[in-house]
Design an enzyme around this catalytic site. Structure first.
Site, short mmCIF file in Angstrom:
data_model
loop_
_atom_site.label_atom_id
_atom_site.label_comp_id
_atom_site.label_asym_id
_atom_site.label_seq_id
_atom_site.Cartn_x
_atom_site.Cartn_y
_atom_site.Cartn_z
N ARG A 244 0.51 -1.26 0.33
CA ARG A 244 -0.28 0.27 -0.13
C ARG A 244 1.35 1.66 0.01
O ARG A 244 1.86 1.23 0.73
CB ARG A 244 -0.42 0.13 1.11
CG ARG A 244 -2.46 -0.58 1.11
CD ARG A 244 -2.98 -0.52 0.10
NE ARG A 244 -3.79 -1.01 0.06
CZ ARG A 244 -4.04 -2.43 -0.22
NH1 ARG A 244 -3.69 -2.24 -1.42
NH2 ARG A 244 -5.44 -3.31 -0.51
N GLU A 273 -3.96 7.46 -6.11
CA GLU A 273 -4.49 6.90 -6.91
C GLU A 273 -5.01 7.60 -7.66
O GLU A 273 -6.39 7.14 -7.18
CB GLU A 273 -3.14 5.42 -7.09
CG GLU A 273 -2.40 4.81 -6.44
CD GLU A 273 -1.98 3.16 -6.48
OE1 GLU A 273 -3.13 1.96 -6.78
OE2 GLU A 273 -0.95 3.04 -5.75
N HIS A 292 0.51 0.34 -10.27
CA HIS A 292 -0.15 -0.84 -9.17
C HIS A 292 -0.83 -1.97 -10.34
O HIS A 292 -2.25 -2.10 -10.67
CB HIS A 292 -1.44 -0.11 -9.05
CG HIS A 292 -2.07 -0.41 -7.51
ND1 HIS A 292 -3.05 0.04 -6.52
CD2 HIS A 292 -2.73 -2.10 -7.43
CE1 HIS A 292 -3.01 -0.87 -5.11
NE2 HIS A 292 -3.11 -1.74 -5.95
#
Length: 340
Positions: A244, A273, A292
């Site tokens: 994270r 994000e 990601h």
């Protein structure tokens, strides 16, 4: 009964209503970007599906939301994370919270190893220079690489020792890593079972050549890697984060990379994000950022979309779910809804 999917985006989210066959269920598929819209859509729902990670800034199952879930028996989350949910409130209100605990274990552990190898071989610097004409067989080209050291015998520190880092262990051992792991919530015998050495976070930072983050994001560990932690690391060390973005103080990471407190970083996650492309981190030449993407494979995607529907089906049919995040809810659940 009513089932509400709060993260439905046509063409991007696959649903599995067929798993509810035989139940008298109304399925509502919608996108709720904030708490008020979640409440409006789910206040009379028997089951709710949603995201465990903060993919939208104001998307959360807070205490305010949970207090309004008057009929809800289960919040079934897509993915491993559950930082969008107030677990204490859900447990108090007798609501099961589930995730997909074995989702993308191979994918993220493979991606983490990829970032470790790329940082070890300095691909972040090598590839752009090679494309610019600096071949490694020349003196100028080799200077881009030096020093590079063999992996065998180096130390990998795993900050967090859940399912993903445990899946990584045999992969890392195949490269000859010595492995340290830090996780205050894991019993000591577990480290021995996996053949890794338990260590404090400070010791892990001080001894590791690669520090890889694998903790769930909680209020207690948000920003757990800040400037003081970077100062404890070796100047030759690399930070890897596929967990994270909020675990790392981004300003401190920029300082550590730009001032040589650490050598490099491989980062798959940022906060928030999607990030602003003008972030100072993006201008550094000793960082790899992979957007990601660590979770993705076709096989993992299929599991991600299917498993929450399976959990909802189990609970609505009178069974306990498999991917329990809060198994301590059982007593409250039975008192409120009856035995399973």
């Amino acid at each position: 009964m009513k089932v509400v999917h709060t993260l439905f985006m046509p063409g991007a989210v696959i649903t599995h209503e067929g798993l509810l066959a035989g139940l008298d269920v109304e399925v509502v598929k919608t996108l709720c970007p904030n708490e008020d819209q979640i409440i409006a859509a789910t206040s009379d729902a028997d089951a709710v599906m949603g995201a465990g990670g903060k993919i939208l800034p104001d998307y959360r199952f807070s205490r305010k939301v949970i207090e309004n879930l008057t009929k809800c028996k289960i919040i079934a989350l897509l993915g491993i994370g559950y930082d969008t949910v107030d677990l204490k409130a859900a447990t108090e209100y007798g609501i099961c919270v589930t995730n997909v605990p074995d989702y993308c274990l191979d994918e993220v552990s493979d991606h983490t190893m990829t970032l470790i190898l790329a940082c070890a071989r300095k691909l972040y610097r090598l590839i752009p220079e090679i494309k610019a004409g600096k071949w490694t067989t020349t003196q100028e080209g080799m200077a881009l690489l030096k020093p590079v050291h063999r992996l065998r015998g180096q130390t990998l520190g795993l900050a967090g020792f859940g399912n993903i880092p445990r899946t990584m262990v045999p992969k890392a051992k195949a490269f000859g890593f010595r492995i340290l792991a830090y996780d205050p919530y894991v019993p000591q015998p577990t480290f021995k079972v996996f053949g890794v050495e338990s260590a404090s976070l400070d010791r892990l930072l001080e001894e590791s050549d690669f520090v890889s983050l694998h903790a769930a994001l909680t209020p207690e560990n948000e920003g757990m890697i800040g400037i003081e932690q970077f100062k404890k690391m070796k100047p030759t060390a690399c930070l890897i984060n596929t967990a994270r973005g909020g675990l790392v103080d981004e300003e401190a990471l920029y300082t550590a990379l730009s001032q040589g407190l650490i050598a490099a970083a491989g980062i798959d996650v940022l906060e928030p994000e999607p990030p602003n492309p003008d972030k100072p981190l993006f201008k550094l030449d000793n960082i790899l950022i992979t957007g990601h993407s660590a979770h993705y494979s076709e096989e993992a995607d299929e599991e991600l979309w299917r498993r929450p529907w399976e959990e909802v089906s189990r609970v609505l049919r009178g069974e306990w779910p498999h991917g329990f995040v809060n198994p301590q809810v059982k007593e409250k659940f039975v008192a409120k809804w009856g035995k399973r």
